[in-house]
Scaffold this active site. Structure first.
Site, PDB file in Angstrom:
ATOM      1  N   GLY A 159       0.827  -1.195   0.000  1.00 22.71           N
ATOM      2  CA  GLY A 159       0.000   0.000   0.000  1.00 22.71           C
ATOM      3  C   GLY A 159       0.861   1.246   0.000  1.00 22.71           C
ATOM      4  O   GLY A 159       2.012   1.223  -0.442  1.00 22.71           O
TER       5      GLY A 159
ATOM      6  N   ILE B 125       2.399   2.915   2.419  1.00 19.02           N
ATOM      7  CA  ILE B 125       3.654   2.788   3.165  1.00 19.02           C
ATOM      8  C   ILE B 125       4.544   1.731   2.533  1.00 19.02           C
ATOM      9  O   ILE B 125       5.752   1.920   2.385  1.00 19.02           O
ATOM     10  CB  ILE B 125       3.365   2.470   4.647  1.00 19.02           C
ATOM     11  CG1 ILE B 125       2.658   3.653   5.310  1.00 19.02           C
ATOM     12  CG2 ILE B 125       4.667   2.136   5.388  1.00 19.02           C
ATOM     13  CD1 ILE B 125       2.272   3.416   6.754  1.00 19.02           C
TER      14      ILE B 125
ATOM     15  N   SER C  42       0.124  -9.641  -1.166  1.00 21.38           N
ATOM     16  CA  SER C  42      -1.047  -9.481  -0.307  1.00 21.38           C
ATOM     17  C   SER C  42      -2.207 -10.110  -1.058  1.00 21.38           C
ATOM     18  O   SER C  42      -2.103 -10.437  -2.244  1.00 21.38           O
ATOM     19  CB  SER C  42      -1.328  -8.010   0.023  1.00 21.38           C
ATOM     20  OG  SER C  42      -1.774  -7.322  -1.127  1.00 21.38           O
TER      21      SER C  42
ATOM     22  N   THR D 164       5.896  -2.685  11.603  1.00 21.64           N
ATOM     23  CA  THR D 164       5.536  -1.339  12.061  1.00 21.64           C
ATOM     24  C   THR D 164       4.070  -1.053  11.749  1.00 21.64           C
ATOM     25  O   THR D 164       3.650   0.096  11.764  1.00 21.64           O
ATOM     26  CB  THR D 164       6.419  -0.267  11.390  1.00 21.64           C
ATOM     27  OG1 THR D 164       6.282  -0.373   9.965  1.00 21.64           O
ATOM     28  CG2 THR D 164       7.872  -0.440  11.779  1.00 21.64           C
TER      29      THR D 164
ATOM     30  N   ARG E  60       0.607  -3.299  12.646  1.00 22.26           N
ATOM     31  CA  ARG E  60      -0.181  -3.583  13.838  1.00 22.26           C
ATOM     32  C   ARG E  60       0.258  -4.933  14.394  1.00 22.26           C
ATOM     33  O   ARG E  60       0.454  -5.894  13.642  1.00 22.26           O
ATOM     34  CB  ARG E  60      -1.685  -3.617  13.526  1.00 22.26           C
ATOM     35  CG  ARG E  60      -2.290  -2.259  13.203  1.00 22.26           C
ATOM     36  CD  ARG E  60      -2.281  -1.327  14.411  1.00 22.26           C
ATOM     37  NE  ARG E  60      -2.920  -0.053  14.116  1.00 22.26           N
ATOM     38  CZ  ARG E  60      -2.290   1.007  13.648  1.00 22.26           C
ATOM     39  NH1 ARG E  60      -0.984   0.936  13.386  1.00 22.26           N
ATOM     40  NH2 ARG E  60      -2.938   2.136  13.421  1.00 22.26           N
TER      41      ARG E  60
ATOM     42  N   GLU F 221      -0.535  -2.690  24.211  1.00 21.78           N
ATOM     43  CA  GLU F 221       0.315  -1.508  24.349  1.00 21.78           C
ATOM     44  C   GLU F 221      -0.225  -0.623  25.468  1.00 21.78           C
ATOM     45  O   GLU F 221      -1.439  -0.404  25.532  1.00 21.78           O
ATOM     46  CB  GLU F 221       0.358  -0.731  23.029  1.00 21.78           C
ATOM     47  CG  GLU F 221       0.976  -1.540  21.892  1.00 21.78           C
ATOM     48  CD  GLU F 221       1.028  -0.784  20.578  1.00 21.78           C
ATOM     49  OE1 GLU F 221       0.612   0.401  20.543  1.00 21.78           O
ATOM     50  OE2 GLU F 221       1.485  -1.366  19.584  1.00 21.78           O
TER      51      GLU F 221
ATOM     52  N   HIS G  92       6.132   1.806  19.774  1.00 22.04           N
ATOM     53  CA  HIS G  92       5.145   2.317  18.812  1.00 22.04           C
ATOM     54  C   HIS G  92       5.375   3.808  18.521  1.00 22.04           C
ATOM     55  O   HIS G  92       4.530   4.666  18.776  1.00 22.04           O
ATOM     56  CB  HIS G  92       3.714   2.100  19.303  1.00 22.04           C
ATOM     57  CG  HIS G  92       2.708   2.099  18.186  1.00 22.04           C
ATOM     58  ND1 HIS G  92       1.471   1.516  18.272  1.00 22.04           N
ATOM     59  CD2 HIS G  92       2.776   2.606  16.922  1.00 22.04           C
ATOM     60  CE1 HIS G  92       0.810   1.664  17.136  1.00 22.04           C
ATOM     61  NE2 HIS G  92       1.588   2.337  16.300  1.00 22.04           N
TER      62      HIS G  92
END
Length: 318
Positions: free
Chosen positions: A155, A157, A176, A235, A237, A266, A285
């Site tokens: 995507g 990123i 993907s 980085t 989820r 978290e 995070h």
């Protein structure tokens, strides 16, 4: 005229008040900055019950139906970013709560991803610690040039990571569920199967949106396909990776290691294995935690509040 009560949550670093000028909201209401970590529903309900407007930072605090039902004064919920899986939109809409978002600074997360890749493969933390301790070189770093970069999710990123890999002379492959060979080729990337991605990658970087389809997608089987000297980077989820399977893989040293910025829970519990495993480079995070990103988040949160107060809300979640 009664002033609106506004809360800015999740200000764990105590920086929100100084990133932008919140005084522009003085004519509308009173802004409070809350620094507490998320808690159980009852504690959160007591903490937030008096606020009409709540600003949340990404997905740090869960606003599910149980919590929203105990916040009768809440009228506007504003989140950093235009996606927040921690907000139950259906429950919010049912209670008449308006949910708005903000744009994001697009470069923060890709840059952090590449920093983790460099830090992990070159053993930077251990070498820096050795120097601080009065010692010198302690190991051999890995190379990126000529190696294969695997991207799970090409995507916005993922495409930046592909560009970085290409600039470092890496072969870039991706997979993907929805990725086509044509779409991959537009970014100079080769589309492969899921198994080929895990088998061929020297560095495998995760860039999927968390959904029912992606949750646990990196499971024990997929981890078992990886090379023994490969690195896994996440980085995106935490729940995209089966955490128990990854811990076992790392403890058994079946891959070189993992570089992680996101986790199932978290903040990460103090006794969590990711804090102590020597083949893990973990950060708290911080992929989106940059001055540019916070300035965009908070300035647009202010705009959202002003627009809502004027009766014409903007960037509303549907």
């Amino acid at each position: 005229m009664t002033k609106t009560t506004i809360a800015v949550l999740d200000d764990w670093q105590d920086v929100a008040s100084g990133v932008v000028d919140w005084s522009v909201l003085d004519p509308l209401g009173q802004v409070s900055f809350l620094h507490d970590y998320p808690a159980d529903t009852a504690t959160l309900a007591e903490r937030l019950k008096d606020f009409e407007v709540i600003c949340v930072m990404r997905e740090r605090t869960l606003f599910d139906a149980a919590l929203l039902s105990r916040l009768p004064n809440l009228k506007l919920l504003v989140t950093g970013g235009m996606r927040n899986a921690a907000i139950d939109l259906q429950a919010a809409n049912k209670q008449g709560i308006v949910v708005c978002g903000t744009q994001s600074y697009k470069h923060a997360a890709p840059e952090l991803t590449w920093a983790l890749i460099m830090g992990a493969t070159r053993n930077l933390v251990a070498e820096a610690d050795s120097l601080r301790a009065g010692n010198w070189q302690i190991g051999l770093g890995g190379d990126l040039h000529g190696k294969t970069l695997g991207i799970l999710g090409l995507g916005s990123i993922g495409k930046w990571i592909a560009r970085y890999g290409q600039a470092f002379g890496m072969k870039v492959i991706a997979w993907s569920q929805n990725l086509t060979a044509e779409a991959a080729a537009e970014s100079g990337v080769t589309r492969v199967s899921k198994r080929e991605l895990f088998e061929q990658a020297d560095v495998l970087s995760v860039h999927l949106v968390l959904s029912d389809r992606s949750r646990g997608l990196v499971d024990a089987e997929a981890l078992g396909w990886m090379k023994p000297d490969a690195w896994l980077v996440n980085t995106s989820r935490g729940p995209i990776i089966d955490e128990a399977a990854l811990i076992d893989t790392l403890q058994q040293r079946r891959i070189a290691g993992a570089a992680l910025d996101v986790f199932d829970r978290e903040p990460l519990p103090t006794d969590h294995p990711f804090r102590t495993l020597d083949n893990v480079l973990a950060t708290p995070h911080i992929g989106y935690v940059t001055r540019n990103n916070y300035q965009m988040f908070f300035s647009q949160m202010i705009e959202d509040i002003q627009a809502w107060h004027a009766g014409a809300p903007i960037r509303v979640f549907s």
